[in-house]
Design an enzyme around this catalytic site. Structure first.
Site, PDB file in Angstrom:
ATOM      1  N   GLU A   1       0.874  -1.157   0.000  1.00  0.00           N
ATOM      2  CA  GLU A   1       0.000   0.000   0.000  1.00  0.00           C
ATOM      3  C   GLU A   1       0.921   1.221   0.000  1.00  0.00           C
ATOM      4  OE1 GLU A   1      -2.732   0.292   3.308  1.00  0.00           O
ATOM      5  OE2 GLU A   1      -3.400   2.268   2.618  1.00  0.00           O
TER       6      GLU A   1
ATOM      7  N   ARG B   1       5.627 -13.142   9.306  1.00  0.00           N
ATOM      8  CA  ARG B   1       6.294 -11.860   9.091  1.00  0.00           C
ATOM      9  C   ARG B   1       7.726 -11.913   9.601  1.00  0.00           C
ATOM     10  NH1 ARG B   1       2.076  -8.100   8.643  1.00  0.00           N
ATOM     11  NH2 ARG B   1       3.414  -6.286   8.735  1.00  0.00           N
TER      12      ARG B   1
ATOM     13  N   LYS C   1       4.478   0.254   9.707  1.00  0.00           N
ATOM     14  CA  LYS C   1       4.564   1.529   8.989  1.00  0.00           C
ATOM     15  C   LYS C   1       4.000   2.675   9.815  1.00  0.00           C
ATOM     16  CE  LYS C   1       3.068  -0.057   4.919  1.00  0.00           C
ATOM     17  NZ  LYS C   1       2.578  -0.095   3.540  1.00  0.00           N
TER      18      LYS C   1
HETATM   19  P1  ATP Z   1       2.825  -2.628   8.047  1.00  0.00           P
HETATM   20  O1  ATP Z   1       2.250  -3.620   9.018  1.00  0.00           O
HETATM   21  O2  ATP Z   1       4.264  -2.308   8.286  1.00  0.00           O
HETATM   22  O3  ATP Z   1       1.989  -1.402   7.894  1.00  0.00           O
HETATM   23  P2  ATP Z   1       1.633  -3.800   5.779  1.00  0.00           P
HETATM   24  O4  ATP Z   1       1.538  -5.255   5.696  1.00  0.00           O
HETATM   25  O5  ATP Z   1       0.398  -3.090   6.149  1.00  0.00           O
HETATM   26  O6  ATP Z   1       2.848  -3.391   6.672  1.00  0.00           O
HETATM   27  P3  ATP Z   1       1.718  -3.462   2.985  1.00  0.00           P
HETATM   28  O7  ATP Z   1       2.104  -2.297   2.179  1.00  0.00           O
HETATM   29  O8  ATP Z   1       0.331  -3.935   2.948  1.00  0.00           O
HETATM   30  O9  ATP Z   1       2.146  -3.139   4.457  1.00  0.00           O
HETATM   31  O10 ATP Z   1       2.702  -4.675   2.697  1.00  0.00           O
HETATM   32  C1  ATP Z   1       2.927  -5.176   1.427  1.00  0.00           C
HETATM   33  C2  ATP Z   1       3.314  -6.611   1.528  1.00  0.00           C
HETATM   34  O11 ATP Z   1       4.440  -6.770   2.364  1.00  0.00           O
HETATM   35  C3  ATP Z   1       2.201  -7.442   2.112  1.00  0.00           C
HETATM   36  O12 ATP Z   1       1.978  -8.512   1.237  1.00  0.00           O
HETATM   37  C4  ATP Z   1       2.716  -7.914   3.433  1.00  0.00           C
HETATM   38  O13 ATP Z   1       2.295  -9.227   3.656  1.00  0.00           O
HETATM   39  C5  ATP Z   1       4.229  -7.837   3.267  1.00  0.00           C
HETATM   40  N1  ATP Z   1       4.856  -7.515   4.541  1.00  0.00           N
HETATM   41  C6  ATP Z   1       4.664  -6.420   5.292  1.00  0.00           C
HETATM   42  N2  ATP Z   1       5.389  -6.482   6.425  1.00  0.00           N
HETATM   43  C7  ATP Z   1       6.066  -7.658   6.394  1.00  0.00           C
HETATM   44  C8  ATP Z   1       6.990  -8.318   7.272  1.00  0.00           C
HETATM   45  N3  ATP Z   1       7.367  -7.767   8.426  1.00  0.00           N
HETATM   46  N4  ATP Z   1       7.486  -9.516   6.886  1.00  0.00           N
HETATM   47  C9  ATP Z   1       7.126 -10.063   5.730  1.00  0.00           C
HETATM   48  N5  ATP Z   1       6.271  -9.509   4.861  1.00  0.00           N
HETATM   49  C10 ATP Z   1       5.738  -8.315   5.175  1.00  0.00           C
END
Ligand code: ATP
Ligand code: MG
Length: 568
Positions: free
Chosen positions: A44, A269, A279
């Protein structure tokens, strides 16, 4: 779910297979997707990428590469309030820097808004979705809990015609934000809360970074995400564990619509010690000025790591070593730094830099003269060759390399002691000069011209070898030293009533002004990495100018990971 007490052992050998690869190979065998492999990384655009995202990028694009498929970089831009073009650009740059070229496969969820809308209308027509007039709060109250069923919305049994009319008018902008939603008609008593008539569309009179003011209804993540994967023909939709119990909802949507159905696979994760990874929290660090920006070298963002001098190879290597798991765990930040050090050891040119200079005058060296000495660029890589470093009567050495009254085991300089200056000569300290405060400000030494290059023809040995910089030729530099951003291994475990912010390390940045570096560093481009002999790995910061070079310390030479390994 999260279990950060279980630290990963970080297998030393890259994994050859894992449960995700097993699924893909099985699907290839059975011809499930006609042998196709198409993955995606769906960020996102509401912040910069962090190392957790790198894990997902390496996994998705790595699988595509391994199985001869493709990987899409899809911006999941369904929430206009938090999303910006700045983030789209930063994310694209970071993915490329990490080593994955996807310039011709950049996609946007917002490009599918029309298609999603059509499918929503299709569900309404099938009696599987309805317009609900409950407020957000009322909707929550009707939802029930894990132990009690929800209550049907009073609008659940609206007729198809009325639903179509109301949904059309929602889209036309007739109603204020939050006054109505479109919901899927599934089951308010489902044990899975995600299936209790989830909201598909909400009214939001907000300008979108790409569709501007075309829409005032926006799709919810759970409605949009599965469709995006379906439209693109994604075969294996890999996501993190928290989406496991959303899968039945995605399945429901795709099956009701009768569209292409990707295989969702969940993995754990990536978390790192001494840092936070959400984020929202990273944004807070930036907005409240706890750090200098998203690319502050202390941040776990890819842009921060790039500025710090972490090579993309090291980050990819970490992701590979950690592997994919089904259980959440936390990786030691020392393992990441170990990977960085390991790579830089192979490629970084060695140079001499004095961070805390103490002046040395070689009394028997002719005044006004200097000479060029040969120095090895990288003992790990013979092809890196040699360079010249200028030597003269006045030099700088590290303040910590001299002691007025050294203990026996101190092999550096002291009154009457002899040491080697790297690539140069043996010198002996004959006298030291102090200022009014009792601080040593200058050493007077003699050198032995017969030891040019660093060896004595009479076979005499010295125990210490010091780095140095010529006072006449050295360049001025500022050096920024970094420590962990947080004092706690798990900063999210703040004391009661406190926030993770309370665990920030007040000493995470130390700026050293007045450092001296050898002249070969003149004009070095931002991002170039070096080993400062005996000090660690450093890289040129974008703030660096000819008049004042600026370096970031990437990592020290001490490998904390090896220590952890030994203890284990
Ligand atoms: P955050 O929790 O930091 O806001 P998010 O998952 O909301 O992260 P996205 O932009 O939706 O952020 O993430 C894009 C992709 O990255 C998603 O498919 C998510 O599964 C993956 N992702 C995010 N954080 C991690 C992590 N710590 N380890 C592995 N994959 C991750
Ligand atoms: Mg997300």
């Amino acid at each position: 779910m999260s279990n950060h007490n279980e630290s990963t052992s970080g297998a030393e050998t890259p994994r050859t297979t894992d449960f995700i690869r097993e699924i893909i190979e099985e699907d290839s065998r059975t011809g499930k997707f006609d042998g196709r492999v198409l993955t995606r990384f769906p960020p996102e655009p509401n912040g910069y990428l962090h190392i957790g995202h790198a894990k997902s990028i390496c996994l998705n694009f790595g699988l595509a590469k391994q199985y001869g498929g493709e990987g899409n970089l899809r911006f999941d831009d369904t929430n206009p309030i938090k999303e910006e073009d700045e983030y789209v650009e930063a994310i694209t740059k970071d993915v490329e820097w990490l080593g994955f070229d996807c310039t011709d496969r950049i996609l946007f969820a917002s490009d599918y808004f029309d298609q999603m809308h059509e499918l929503a209308v299709q569900l309404i027509k099938a009696g599987k979705a309805y317009v609900c007039d409950l407020t957000a709060e009322e909707t929550r109250a009707h939802r029930g809990t894990l132990t009690s069923p929800g209550t049907n919305s009073p609008h659940r049994d609206r007729g198809v015609e009325e639903n179509l009319d109301l949904f059309e008018r929602m889209k036309a902008g007739e109603f204020p934000d939050g006054s109505r939603t479109l919901r899927a008609k599934i089951d308010m008593s489902s044990p899975n809360l995600n299936l209790r008539d989830p909201v598909m569309y909400r009214i939001l009179h907000a300008s979108h970074h790409r569709t501007a003011d075309k829409w005032c209804v926006y799709p919810m993540y759970d409605w949009a995400h599965g469709l995006e994967d379906s439209f693109e023909g994604i075969t294996h939709s890999i996501c993190t564990l928290e989406f496991e119990n959303h899968r039945p909802l995605y399945d429901w949507f795709l099956d009701e619509l009768g569209v292409f159905h990707p295989q969702q696979i969940e993995f754990a994760r990536l978390n790192l010690t001494y840092t936070v990874m959400s984020k929202r929290k990273l944004l807070q660090l930036v907005q409240e000025n706890h750090v200098a920006g998203w690319d502050d070298p202390r941040m776990p963002t890819l842009s921060g790591m790039r500025r710090r001098g972490y090579p993309p190879e090291a980050i990819r290597n970490l992701c590979e070593r950690v592997g994919v798991a089904k259980r959440n765990n936390t990786v030691e930040i020392a393992l990441l730094q170990h990977c960085v050090r390991e790579h830089l050891n192979k490629i970084a040119p060695r140079v001499m830099a004095v961070l805390d200079p103490l002046k040395v005058v070689i009394e028997n060296y002719p005044e006004g003269e200097s000479e060029q000495l040969d120095a090895v660029n990288n003992p790990e890589d013979a092809s890196a060759g040699t360079r010249k470093v200028p030597f003269g009567r006045e030099l700088y050495i590290e303040r910590a390399d001299f002691m007025e009254d050294p203990p026996r085991k101190f092999f550096r300089l002291g009154p009457g002691r002899e040491v080697r200056l790297r690539y140069a000569y043996f010198i002996t300290c004959t006298e030291y000069i102090k200022d009014a405060d009792g601080q040593v400000v200058e050493l007077r030494c003699t050198y032995d011209p017969a030891t040019r290059g660093g060896d004595a023809p009479d076979g005499r040995k010295v125990k210490g070898t010091l780095h140095w910089v010529s006072a006449e030729h050295g360049l001025d530099a500022e050096v920024r030293l970094y420590e962990h951003l947080f004092t706690k291994e798990h900063p999210d475990d703040a004391k009661k009533g406190e926030e993770f912010i309370a665990n920030l390390n007040p000493d995470s940045l130390k700026v050293l002004a007045g450092c001296k570096v050898e002249p070969s560093l003149a004009g070095a481009a931002a991002g170039t990495g070096y080993q400062f002999e005996r000090q660690g790995y450093f890289c040129v910061d974008p703030d660096s100018k000819d008049s004042q070079l600026v370096f970031n310390r990437t990592v020290t030479l001490r490998d904390a990971w090896k220590k952890i390994q030994k203890k284990a």
